[in-house]
Design a protein around this motif. Structure first.
Motif, PDB file in Angstrom:
ATOM      1  N   UNK A  33       0.826  -1.208   0.000  1.00 35.31           N
ATOM      2  CA  UNK A  33       0.000   0.000   0.000  1.00 35.31           C
ATOM      3  C   UNK A  33       0.863   1.261   0.000  1.00 35.31           C
ATOM      4  N   UNK A  34       1.948   1.220   0.728  1.00 38.73           N
ATOM      5  CA  UNK A  34       2.840   2.377   0.744  1.00 38.73           C
ATOM      6  C   UNK A  34       3.448   2.617  -0.634  1.00 38.73           C
ATOM      7  N   UNK A  35       3.888   1.532  -1.279  1.00 38.27           N
ATOM      8  CA  UNK A  35       4.497   1.686  -2.598  1.00 38.27           C
ATOM      9  C   UNK A  35       3.484   2.142  -3.633  1.00 38.27           C
ATOM     10  N   UNK A  36       2.269   1.625  -3.532  1.00 44.19           N
ATOM     11  CA  UNK A  36       1.219   2.031  -4.475  1.00 44.19           C
ATOM     12  C   UNK A  36       0.926   3.525  -4.326  1.00 44.19           C
ATOM     13  N   UNK A  37       0.802   3.975  -3.097  1.00 41.49           N
ATOM     14  CA  UNK A  37       0.522   5.392  -2.877  1.00 41.49           C
ATOM     15  C   UNK A  37       1.664   6.267  -3.396  1.00 41.49           C
ATOM     16  N   UNK A  38       2.901   5.852  -3.147  1.00 39.45           N
ATOM     17  CA  UNK A  38       4.057   6.615  -3.636  1.00 39.45           C
ATOM     18  C   UNK A  38       4.034   6.698  -5.158  1.00 39.45           C
ATOM     19  N   UNK A  48      -3.761  10.789  -3.154  1.00 39.96           N
ATOM     20  CA  UNK A  48      -4.187   9.395  -3.212  1.00 39.96           C
ATOM     21  C   UNK A  48      -4.025   8.764  -1.826  1.00 39.96           C
ATOM     22  N   UNK A  49      -5.074   8.105  -1.304  1.00 36.00           N
ATOM     23  CA  UNK A  49      -5.023   7.576   0.070  1.00 36.00           C
ATOM     24  C   UNK A  49      -4.204   6.295   0.182  1.00 36.00           C
ATOM     25  N   UNK A  50      -3.756   6.026   1.400  1.00 38.47           N
ATOM     26  CA  UNK A  50      -2.995   4.801   1.650  1.00 38.47           C
ATOM     27  C   UNK A  50      -3.863   3.569   1.401  1.00 38.47           C
ATOM     28  N   UNK A  51      -5.095   3.617   1.860  1.00 35.18           N
ATOM     29  CA  UNK A  51      -6.021   2.501   1.664  1.00 35.18           C
ATOM     30  C   UNK A  51      -7.344   3.050   1.144  1.00 35.18           C
ATOM     31  N   UNK A  52      -7.536   3.032  -0.158  1.00 37.23           N
ATOM     32  CA  UNK A  52      -8.786   3.549  -0.728  1.00 37.23           C
ATOM     33  C   UNK A  52      -9.994   2.759  -0.229  1.00 37.23           C
ATOM     34  N   UNK A  53     -11.127   3.434  -0.138  1.00 39.99           N
ATOM     35  CA  UNK A  53     -12.359   2.759   0.248  1.00 39.99           C
ATOM     36  C   UNK A  53     -12.754   1.774  -0.833  1.00 39.99           C
ATOM     37  N   UNK A 111      -6.796   4.264 -14.474  1.00 37.55           N
ATOM     38  CA  UNK A 111      -5.779   3.793 -15.412  1.00 37.55           C
ATOM     39  C   UNK A 111      -4.403   3.753 -14.766  1.00 37.55           C
ATOM     40  N   UNK A 112      -4.065   4.795 -14.002  1.00 33.29           N
ATOM     41  CA  UNK A 112      -2.762   4.835 -13.341  1.00 33.29           C
ATOM     42  C   UNK A 112      -2.640   3.723 -12.299  1.00 33.29           C
ATOM     43  N   UNK A 113      -3.736   3.427 -11.647  1.00 33.05           N
ATOM     44  CA  UNK A 113      -3.704   2.429 -10.581  1.00 33.05           C
ATOM     45  C   UNK A 113      -3.706   1.001 -11.120  1.00 33.05           C
ATOM     46  N   UNK A 114      -4.591   0.739 -12.081  1.00 31.35           N
ATOM     47  CA  UNK A 114      -4.775  -0.642 -12.545  1.00 31.35           C
ATOM     48  C   UNK A 114      -4.168  -0.952 -13.901  1.00 31.35           C
ATOM     49  N   UNK A 115      -3.618   0.039 -14.592  1.00 33.28           N
ATOM     50  CA  UNK A 115      -2.997  -0.194 -15.888  1.00 33.28           C
ATOM     51  C   UNK A 115      -3.906   0.180 -17.035  1.00 33.28           C
ATOM     52  N   UNK A 116      -3.306   0.381 -18.171  1.00 37.39           N
ATOM     53  CA  UNK A 116      -4.033   0.797 -19.362  1.00 37.39           C
ATOM     54  C   UNK A 116      -4.505  -0.413 -20.155  1.00 37.39           C
ATOM     55  N   UNK A 121       0.480  -4.713 -15.633  1.00 37.97           N
ATOM     56  CA  UNK A 121       1.891  -4.450 -15.360  1.00 37.97           C
ATOM     57  C   UNK A 121       2.209  -2.964 -15.349  1.00 37.97           C
ATOM     58  N   UNK A 122       1.414  -2.174 -16.054  1.00 38.09           N
ATOM     59  CA  UNK A 122       1.688  -0.745 -16.126  1.00 38.09           C
ATOM     60  C   UNK A 122       1.039   0.034 -14.990  1.00 38.09           C
ATOM     61  N   UNK A 123       0.265  -0.614 -14.153  1.00 38.98           N
ATOM     62  CA  UNK A 123      -0.428   0.065 -13.074  1.00 38.98           C
ATOM     63  C   UNK A 123       0.360   0.090 -11.781  1.00 38.98           C
ATOM     64  N   UNK A 124       0.093   1.100 -10.965  1.00 40.46           N
ATOM     65  CA  UNK A 124       0.802   1.244  -9.692  1.00 40.46           C
ATOM     66  C   UNK A 124       0.515   0.084  -8.737  1.00 40.46           C
ATOM     67  N   UNK A 125      -0.695  -0.448  -8.778  1.00 38.49           N
ATOM     68  CA  UNK A 125      -1.033  -1.547  -7.883  1.00 38.49           C
ATOM     69  C   UNK A 125      -0.141  -2.751  -8.141  1.00 38.49           C
ATOM     70  N   UNK A 126       0.137  -3.030  -9.407  1.00 37.52           N
ATOM     71  CA  UNK A 126       0.970  -4.178  -9.755  1.00 37.52           C
ATOM     72  C   UNK A 126       2.451  -3.910  -9.512  1.00 37.52           C
ATOM     73  N   UNK A 127       2.885  -2.684  -9.752  1.00 37.46           N
ATOM     74  CA  UNK A 127       4.306  -2.378  -9.587  1.00 37.46           C
ATOM     75  C   UNK A 127       4.754  -2.583  -8.150  1.00 37.46           C
TER      76      UNK A 127
END
Length: 270
Positions: A33-38, A48-53, A111-116, A121-127
């Motif tokens: 979660x920390x890396x995703x938010x960063x 962007x929150x640490x833990x989205x609702x 798109x930024x969170x889950x990929x295009x 692989x291109x989304x922050x959640x996966x990175x």
């Protein structure tokens, strides 16, 4: 052989030493979660929150797939059985105070969170997840090998003469107490008569019959040390399996330790 009356009486099994603990999982979640938010903030989403609702629909769906407590021995809580049968005390859901949910993910952040175009692989959640497994030799093996071995062994253990005799004795005991005879604790826990379903959010209706059955279930396990016998056979078979496949188990542990080191680094610990 241990004398098992409550869950706390169950000693550690050999395969548990090769599994991620609940604390491990919590720390992995925190690190990811920390890396995703960063990552999201680097892409311009500063708040962007640490833990989205979670989506409102997901919050409202009843989760009916309920795990049997103290698997595979079934419930061992006598007081709970007397009060709640094979269910639990109804209580309003509460947000974990350690990790309060923030706002929901906005449409422009998807798109930024889950990929295009479905490319995760291109989304922050996966990175974030990918960074945590850097250096891990075999991710699939790390996450699945021990659970798969445990499931295979439990099928063998269920046919073991000692376990079958212990369960037959437990079943006889149920009948002697005036309740329905079941073949296994799973059968008792999952009886459709307890009305476990969507209307209860996975809970049961906790009828007098259900509570009487659950109470007899636990009392019989205590009287005949059913869980103690079962645990002893599981311990024996798991210990033999670890000795037979020692190199693979140790490879799993090494990968787990690599992931733990990555988590520690992300959390800023030395």
């Amino acid at each position: 052989m241990p004398s098992v009356r409550e869950e706390k009486d169950l000693p550690e099994l050999p395969l548990e030493r090769y599994e991620f603990s609940t604390r491990d999982s919590e720390r992995q979640t925190e690190a990811q979660e920390r890396m995703t938010r960063t990552c999201m903030r680097k892409r311009g989403f500063e708040d962007f929150p640490l833990r989205p609702a979670r989506p409102e629909m997901a919050n409202s769906l009843a989760m009916v797939a309920v795990a049997m407590p103290s698997y595979p021995y079934g419930t061992l809580d006598l007081d709970g059985a007397r009060r709640w049968g094979y269910g639990w005390e109804p209580a309003p859901s509460r947000t974990d105070a350690r990790w309060p949910e923030g706002r929901a993910v906005r449409e422009e952040e998807q798109e930024a969170l889950y990929g295009r175009g479905g490319k995760r692989a291109s989304g922050c959640a996966n990175s974030g997840a990918e960074r945590l497994t850097e250096g891990v030799r075999d991710k699939t093996r790390m996450y699945t090998y021990v659970s798969e071995r445990s499931q295979r062994l439990d099928k063998v253990i269920a046919k073991d003469k000692r376990v079958r005799e212990a369960l037959d004795t437990w079943s006889d005991c149920l009948e002697s107490k005036g309740v329905k005879r079941y073949r296994t604790p799973y059968d008792a826990f999952g009886d459709k008569a307890w009305s476990r379903g969507n209307d209860h959010g996975g809970n049961t209706d906790r009828s007098a019959k259900e509570r009487a059955t659950a109470t007899a279930d636990v009392e019989c396990k205590r009287e005949h040390n059913t869980a103690g016998v079962w645990w002893a056979v599981r311990e024996e078979k798991q210990r033999e399996d670890v000795a037979r496949h020692k190199d693979t188990y140790e490879a799993v542990r090494a990968d787990q330790n690599r992931l733990r080191a990555n988590v520690k680094r992300v959390l800023g610990e030395r």
